[in-house]
Design an enzyme around this catalytic site. Structure first.
Site, PDB file in Angstrom:
ATOM      1  N   CYS A   1       0.838  -1.120   0.088  1.00 65.34           N
ATOM      2  CA  CYS A   1       0.000  -0.259  -0.018  1.00 65.34           C
ATOM      3  C   CYS A   1       0.930   1.253  -0.046  1.00 65.34           C
ATOM      4  CB  CYS A   1      -1.048  -0.054   1.020  1.00 65.34           C
ATOM      5  SG  CYS A   1      -2.197  -1.165   0.955  1.00 65.34           S
TER       6      CYS A   1
ATOM      7  N   ASP B   1     -14.314   6.410   2.780  1.00 64.08           N
ATOM      8  CA  ASP B   1     -14.601   5.230   3.313  1.00 64.08           C
ATOM      9  C   ASP B   1     -14.259   4.006   2.845  1.00 64.08           C
ATOM     10  OD1 ASP B   1     -16.817   5.228   5.751  1.00 64.08           O
ATOM     11  OD2 ASP B   1     -17.101   6.685   4.418  1.00 64.08           O
ATOM     12  N   ASP B   2     -14.096   2.833   3.297  1.00 69.08           N
ATOM     13  CA  ASP B   2     -13.160   1.788   2.909  1.00 69.08           C
ATOM     14  C   ASP B   2     -14.044   0.800   1.563  1.00 69.08           C
ATOM     15  OD1 ASP B   2     -10.894   2.157   4.789  1.00 69.08           O
ATOM     16  OD2 ASP B   2     -12.530   1.785   6.103  1.00 69.08           O
TER      17      ASP B   2
ATOM     18  N   GLY C   1     -11.841 -14.266 -12.062  1.00 70.52           N
ATOM     19  CA  GLY C   1     -11.045 -13.041 -11.725  1.00 70.52           C
ATOM     20  C   GLY C   1     -10.638 -12.506 -13.195  1.00 70.52           C
ATOM     21  N   HIS C   2      -9.755 -11.550 -13.237  1.00 67.84           N
ATOM     22  CA  HIS C   2      -9.340 -11.182 -14.538  1.00 67.84           C
ATOM     23  C   HIS C   2      -7.727 -10.885 -14.542  1.00 67.84           C
ATOM     24  CE1 HIS C   2      -9.398  -8.674 -18.325  1.00 67.84           C
ATOM     25  NE2 HIS C   2      -8.830  -7.736 -17.701  1.00 67.84           N
TER      26      HIS C   2
ATOM     27  N   ASP D   1     -11.324  -4.212   3.761  1.00 73.87           N
ATOM     28  CA  ASP D   1     -12.163  -3.179   3.454  1.00 73.87           C
ATOM     29  C   ASP D   1     -13.538  -3.279   4.112  1.00 73.87           C
ATOM     30  OD1 ASP D   1     -10.081  -1.739   2.683  1.00 73.87           O
ATOM     31  OD2 ASP D   1     -10.388  -2.007   0.481  1.00 73.87           O
TER      32      ASP D   1
END
Length: 331
Positions: free
Chosen positions: A16, A48-49, A137-138, A89
């Site tokens: 992060c 917000d998360d 997913g991608h 999150d």
């Protein structure tokens, strides 16, 4: 594979800490609005998360996505860390993750696909631990490896943990120690492995969120790339309050202070401190290094809760902003 460099060598930043700085991001999205309706409970306004949308009486859907470059050299551990970070999150909003999909950027001509499999395996195992299926997913061919998840969760719309619901007079609780940014930066530059940092980053915030809700908390956020100071400031600003932070009460991972002393401070951490400094007041005895530690860019950090949560340390309290802008006093 013997001629491969360390995995973190393929990333310009780690975890992060590679987020776009908070100030730059807010300028970029200023004035942008999503679709609005009475059922949008939490949107873009207060950072917000996750987004929250009411879909039925007593039921809100939470939606979020998070991905980043390698933070450790072990592909499996990186996958597990990124997955725990993305699921966080949902926990930070008081919700329960119900499904996740993978997001992958992979330099297919440079790193072996077997390594990508290990990244995905790490994410899958964290999903299983959370009781959250990871389905598909991608993927894209990307010169820099990236991994994360898009996560959907559910929550009680009347019991959301939000950035804008903190109140003066409440204590501040932090559910994980800080310092992973410093240790990850040291790992990237030296190869030293810090088991405590990996254990912290792969720990789910599920129990902490449940404890916060049980204690009646209304406001919380998770501490990630903007550091403890940055995320606390965002909560204070959204809620119209200020905070007093007790630096000595903030739990710190073993080895993090030594990493700080030895100069393993990321650019993201310095940018975090620069962003909050205009709203920051440091008491006697609080050094620049103390502030850098509090601004350390976290990956998969703990929950910062407005309220006392049994079993976790209280690190400060909220006070009225007295009609002025929100601020933080560190003592």
């Amino acid at each position: 594979m013997s001629d491969l460099k360390r995995l973190t060598d393929y990333a310009h930043g780690g975890g992060c800490a590679c987020k776009i700085p908070a100030g730059e991001l807010e300028e970029a999205v200023a004035g942008l609005v999503g679709q609005t309706s009475p059922d949008v409970l939490v949107g873009l306004d207060d950072g917000d998360d996750a987004a929250a949308v009411r879909i039925a009486d007593g039921l809100a859907v939470l939606s979020t996505a998070d991905f980043f470059t390698p933070v450790v050299d072990s592909p499996y551990d990186w996958g597990a860390i990124a997955a725990a970070n993305a699921l966080s999150d949902v926990y930070a909003m008081g919700g329960r993750p119900v499904v996740a999909i993978n997001l992958v950027g992979w330099p297919r001509g440079v790193l072996p696909m077997e390594m990508m499999t290990e990244v995905l395996r790490g994410g899958l195992d964290i999903g299983a631990r959370a009781g959250c299926p990871v389905i598909g997913g991608h993927t894209i061919d990307d010169p820099e490896p990236k991994y994360g998840m898009a996560v959907t969760g559910v929550a009680d719309p009347d019991r959301l943990l939000r950035n804008d619901s903190a109140a003066a007079g409440l204590p501040l609780t932090l559910t994980k120690p800080i310092g992973v940014g410093l240790l990850n930066n040291r790992h990237k530059r030296t190869g030293e492995v810090f088991a405590g940092a990996i254990a912290s980053m792969t720990a789910l915030n599920r129990e902490a969120a449940a404890a916060a809700l049980a204690a009646g908390a209304r406001a919380a956020t998770d501490v990630t790339g903007f550091g403890l100071l940055g995320h606390l400031y965002k909560m204070c600003r959204a809620s119209g309050v200020s905070a007093v932070l007790d630096a000595a009460a903030v739990p710190v991972l073993e080895g993090a202070r030594e990493a700080l002393r030895d100069g393993f401070v990321s650019g993201g951490t310095q940018r975090n401190l620069d962003w909050v400094r205009p709203r920051l007041s440091a008491g006697a005895g609080i050094s620049e290094d103390d502030l850098l530690l509090l601004a350390d860019a976290q990956t998969s950090g703990g929950l910062l809760v407005a309220g006392e949560v049994p079993g976790y340390p209280v690190i400060g309290h909220l006070v009225p902003a007295d009609g002025g802008p929100a601020g933080i006093t560190v003592r």
